[in-house]
Scaffold this motif. Structure first.
Motif, PDB file in Angstrom:
ATOM      1  N   CYS A 219       3.887 -10.286   0.048  1.00 46.43           N
ATOM      2  CA  CYS A 219       3.875 -10.179  -1.408  1.00 46.43           C
ATOM      3  C   CYS A 219       2.822  -9.174  -1.881  1.00 46.43           C
ATOM      4  CB  CYS A 219       3.632 -11.545  -2.032  1.00 46.43           C
ATOM      5  SG  CYS A 219       5.063 -12.645  -1.901  1.00 46.43           S
ATOM      6  N   ILE A 220       1.737  -9.064  -1.129  1.00 44.22           N
ATOM      7  CA  ILE A 220       0.740  -8.035  -1.479  1.00 44.22           C
ATOM      8  C   ILE A 220       1.365  -6.655  -1.338  1.00 44.22           C
ATOM      9  CG2 ILE A 220      -1.417  -6.948  -0.758  1.00 44.22           C
ATOM     10  CD1 ILE A 220      -2.481  -9.714  -0.058  1.00 44.22           C
ATOM     11  N   GLU A 221       2.109  -6.418  -0.229  1.00 39.47           N
ATOM     12  CA  GLU A 221       2.780  -5.137  -0.018  1.00 39.47           C
ATOM     13  C   GLU A 221       3.769  -4.837  -1.138  1.00 39.47           C
ATOM     14  OE1 GLU A 221       2.511  -2.740   2.047  1.00 39.47           O
ATOM     15  OE2 GLU A 221       1.353  -3.475   3.752  1.00 39.47           O
ATOM     16  N   LYS A 222       4.508  -5.899  -1.566  1.00 46.61           N
ATOM     17  CA  LYS A 222       5.568  -5.700  -2.558  1.00 46.61           C
ATOM     18  C   LYS A 222       5.026  -5.534  -3.968  1.00 46.61           C
ATOM     19  CE  LYS A 222       9.783  -7.899  -4.333  1.00 46.61           C
ATOM     20  NZ  LYS A 222      10.707  -9.056  -4.195  1.00 46.61           N
ATOM     21  N   HIS A 223       4.067  -6.363  -4.346  1.00 52.61           N
ATOM     22  CA  HIS A 223       3.622  -6.389  -5.740  1.00 52.61           C
ATOM     23  C   HIS A 223       2.312  -5.642  -5.974  1.00 52.61           C
ATOM     24  CE1 HIS A 223       6.773  -9.286  -6.716  1.00 52.61           C
ATOM     25  NE2 HIS A 223       6.400 -10.004  -5.655  1.00 52.61           N
ATOM     26  N   PHE A 224       1.502  -5.477  -4.943  1.00 51.63           N
ATOM     27  CA  PHE A 224       0.204  -4.816  -5.102  1.00 51.63           C
ATOM     28  C   PHE A 224       0.022  -3.782  -3.993  1.00 51.63           C
ATOM     29  CE2 PHE A 224      -0.108  -9.276  -6.437  1.00 51.63           C
ATOM     30  CZ  PHE A 224      -0.432  -9.128  -7.775  1.00 51.63           C
ATOM     31  N   PRO A 225       0.863  -2.734  -3.988  1.00 50.91           N
ATOM     32  CA  PRO A 225       0.801  -1.756  -2.887  1.00 50.91           C
ATOM     33  C   PRO A 225      -0.545  -1.063  -2.772  1.00 50.91           C
ATOM     34  CG  PRO A 225       2.157  -0.961  -4.703  1.00 50.91           C
ATOM     35  CD  PRO A 225       1.899  -2.398  -4.971  1.00 50.91           C
ATOM     36  N   GLU A 226      -1.228  -0.837  -3.911  1.00 54.66           N
ATOM     37  CA  GLU A 226      -2.518  -0.177  -3.842  1.00 54.66           C
ATOM     38  C   GLU A 226      -3.560  -1.053  -3.158  1.00 54.66           C
ATOM     39  OE1 GLU A 226      -2.341  -2.553  -7.588  1.00 54.66           O
ATOM     40  OE2 GLU A 226      -0.995  -1.214  -6.481  1.00 54.66           O
ATOM     41  N   VAL A 227      -3.457  -2.372  -3.380  1.00 50.11           N
ATOM     42  CA  VAL A 227      -4.372  -3.293  -2.706  1.00 50.11           C
ATOM     43  C   VAL A 227      -4.076  -3.317  -1.210  1.00 50.11           C
ATOM     44  CG1 VAL A 227      -5.132  -5.684  -2.521  1.00 50.11           C
ATOM     45  CG2 VAL A 227      -4.648  -4.698  -4.775  1.00 50.11           C
ATOM     46  N   GLU A 229      -2.840  -0.899   0.587  1.00 50.59           N
ATOM     47  CA  GLU A 229      -3.327   0.340   1.178  1.00 50.59           C
ATOM     48  C   GLU A 229      -4.839   0.284   1.377  1.00 50.59           C
ATOM     49  OE1 GLU A 229      -3.498   3.961   2.907  1.00 50.59           O
ATOM     50  OE2 GLU A 229      -1.739   2.731   2.467  1.00 50.59           O
ATOM     51  N   ALA A 230      -5.546  -0.267   0.382  1.00 51.66           N
ATOM     52  CA  ALA A 230      -7.002  -0.392   0.493  1.00 51.66           C
ATOM     53  C   ALA A 230      -7.384  -1.313   1.646  1.00 51.66           C
ATOM     54  CB  ALA A 230      -7.584  -0.903  -0.819  1.00 51.66           C
ATOM     55  N   MET A 231      -6.617  -2.370   1.839  1.00 50.31           N
ATOM     56  CA  MET A 231      -6.902  -3.302   2.926  1.00 50.31           C
ATOM     57  C   MET A 231      -6.670  -2.642   4.284  1.00 50.31           C
ATOM     58  SD  MET A 231      -5.211  -6.791   1.339  1.00 50.31           S
ATOM     59  CE  MET A 231      -5.401  -7.703   2.863  1.00 50.31           C
ATOM     60  N   ARG A 232      -5.613  -1.798   4.367  1.00 47.11           N
ATOM     61  CA  ARG A 232      -5.350  -1.094   5.632  1.00 47.11           C
ATOM     62  C   ARG A 232      -6.459  -0.115   5.960  1.00 47.11           C
ATOM     63  NH1 ARG A 232       0.086  -1.434   3.841  1.00 47.11           N
ATOM     64  NH2 ARG A 232      -0.088   0.570   2.742  1.00 47.11           N
ATOM     65  N   GLN A 233      -6.931   0.595   4.939  1.00 47.40           N
ATOM     66  CA  GLN A 233      -8.010   1.536   5.161  1.00 47.40           C
ATOM     67  C   GLN A 233      -9.298   0.823   5.577  1.00 47.40           C
ATOM     68  OE1 GLN A 233      -8.441   4.059   1.719  1.00 47.40           O
ATOM     69  NE2 GLN A 233      -6.354   4.883   1.885  1.00 47.40           N
ATOM     70  N   GLU A 234      -9.538  -0.331   4.957  1.00 51.01           N
ATOM     71  CA  GLU A 234     -10.742  -1.102   5.313  1.00 51.01           C
ATOM     72  C   GLU A 234     -10.670  -1.577   6.751  1.00 51.01           C
ATOM     73  OE1 GLU A 234     -13.062  -5.184   3.892  1.00 51.01           O
ATOM     74  OE2 GLU A 234     -11.505  -4.308   2.620  1.00 51.01           O
ATOM     75  N   ASP A 235      -9.469  -2.003   7.162  1.00 52.95           N
ATOM     76  CA  ASP A 235      -9.294  -2.457   8.545  1.00 52.95           C
ATOM     77  C   ASP A 235      -9.485  -1.305   9.519  1.00 52.95           C
ATOM     78  OD1 ASP A 235      -8.815  -5.011   7.712  1.00 52.95           O
ATOM     79  OD2 ASP A 235      -6.622  -4.836   7.763  1.00 52.95           O
ATOM     80  N   ALA A 236      -9.014  -0.078   9.086  1.00 56.94           N
ATOM     81  CA  ALA A 236      -9.113   1.094   9.977  1.00 56.94           C
ATOM     82  C   ALA A 236     -10.570   1.487  10.209  1.00 56.94           C
ATOM     83  CB  ALA A 236      -8.332   2.256   9.382  1.00 56.94           C
ATOM     84  N   TYR A 237     -11.400   1.313   9.209  1.00 58.47           N
ATOM     85  CA  TYR A 237     -12.817   1.703   9.325  1.00 58.47           C
ATOM     86  C   TYR A 237     -13.694   0.573   9.870  1.00 58.47           C
ATOM     87  CZ  TYR A 237     -11.838   6.039   6.824  1.00 58.47           C
ATOM     88  OH  TYR A 237     -11.345   7.246   6.457  1.00 58.47           O
TER      89      TYR A 237
END
Length: 239
Positions: A219-227, A229-237
């Motif tokens: 649901c985060i992916e569907k309704h809050f894509p910007e959130v 993306e931010a979570m993916r970037q945080e996980d990457a770093y």
């Protein structure tokens, strides 16, 4: 003399009510135990007495017609103040009871012995007591037997409580096994009366649970894509 209240009086009353036994019909399991207590102690009266707010009520009675008395005149209200058996060999010689109406008139109590019925939390619910119209004593074997029978009374109380909880659990299982009407769009649930309510409200009505709310990854992916993306970037770093 009126007995004082116990130190944990409100807690004691709450536990007593949890058993849901007050004012229930006679049961053979309890009646067998009072009959046994009367036989072992060779007395005409034996009771399973539960001490309520303003009364003592007899779940089982052997040799007595009354079903309850006021707590103000209750011998058992005194007995629950101590951990072990209360023995009054002659009420006429005990200032707590000499002028008690249960002594000066029917049932003319002259001897009393009461063992507190202690819950698993060590709270006194009432007593198993034996009564005689004449002064007397109990020997050590009779006292041990009376204490053992009192423990069996508590066991019966616990069995009733467990049986009631199992019955409630089975009701919930039967409910789950049935087809439950649910809205295809908002996911509301229709109850037996035809009213629609939320899933949370329906489950809270039929089970002792509470809810917290969050958002799953999909649901985060569907309704809050910007959130997302931010979570993916945080996980990457993250190291």
């Amino acid at each position: 003399m009126k007995a004082p209240l116990t130190e944990r009086e409100q807690e004691r009353l709450d536990v007593l009510r949890d058993y849901r036994i007050l004012d229930t019909p006679p049961e053979q399991a309890f009646d067998d135990l009072t009959a046994l207590a009367a036989y072992v102690c060779d007395v005409p009266i034996a009771l399973v007495s539960l001490v309520d707010t303003d009364r003592q009520w007899f779940k089982s009675k052997f040799g007595l017609e009354a079903t309850e008395t006021s707590r103000d005149v209750s011998f058992c209200a005194h007995a629950i103040l101590q951990d072990d058996i209360l023995v009054v060999q002659d009420t006429h010689l005990d200032p707590r009871f000499a002028a008690n109406p249960l002594v000066t008139s029917e049932p003319n109590i002259r001897f009393y012995a009461g063992v507190p019925l202690l819950s698993p939390e060590a709270l006194p619910l009432g007593t198993l007591c034996v009564i005689d119209h004449e002064p007397r004593e109990l020997n050590a074997a009779q006292i041990r037997a009376l204490e053992g029978i009192a423990r069996q009374v508590v066991t019966q109380l616990e069995l009733r409580l467990v049986s009631a909880r199992l019955a409630q659990a089975l009701e919930k299982i039967n409910l789950i096994e049935e087809l439950i009407p649910i809205c295809s769009y908002c996911k509301a649930i229709r109850n037996d009366a035809g009213y629609w309510s939320s899933v949370e409200a329906f489950i809270k009505q039929h089970a002792d649970v509470a809810f917290t709310h969050g958002v799953c990854e999909s649901c985060i992916e569907k309704h809050f894509p910007e959130v997302a993306e931010a979570m993916r970037q945080e996980d990457a770093y993250s190291p």
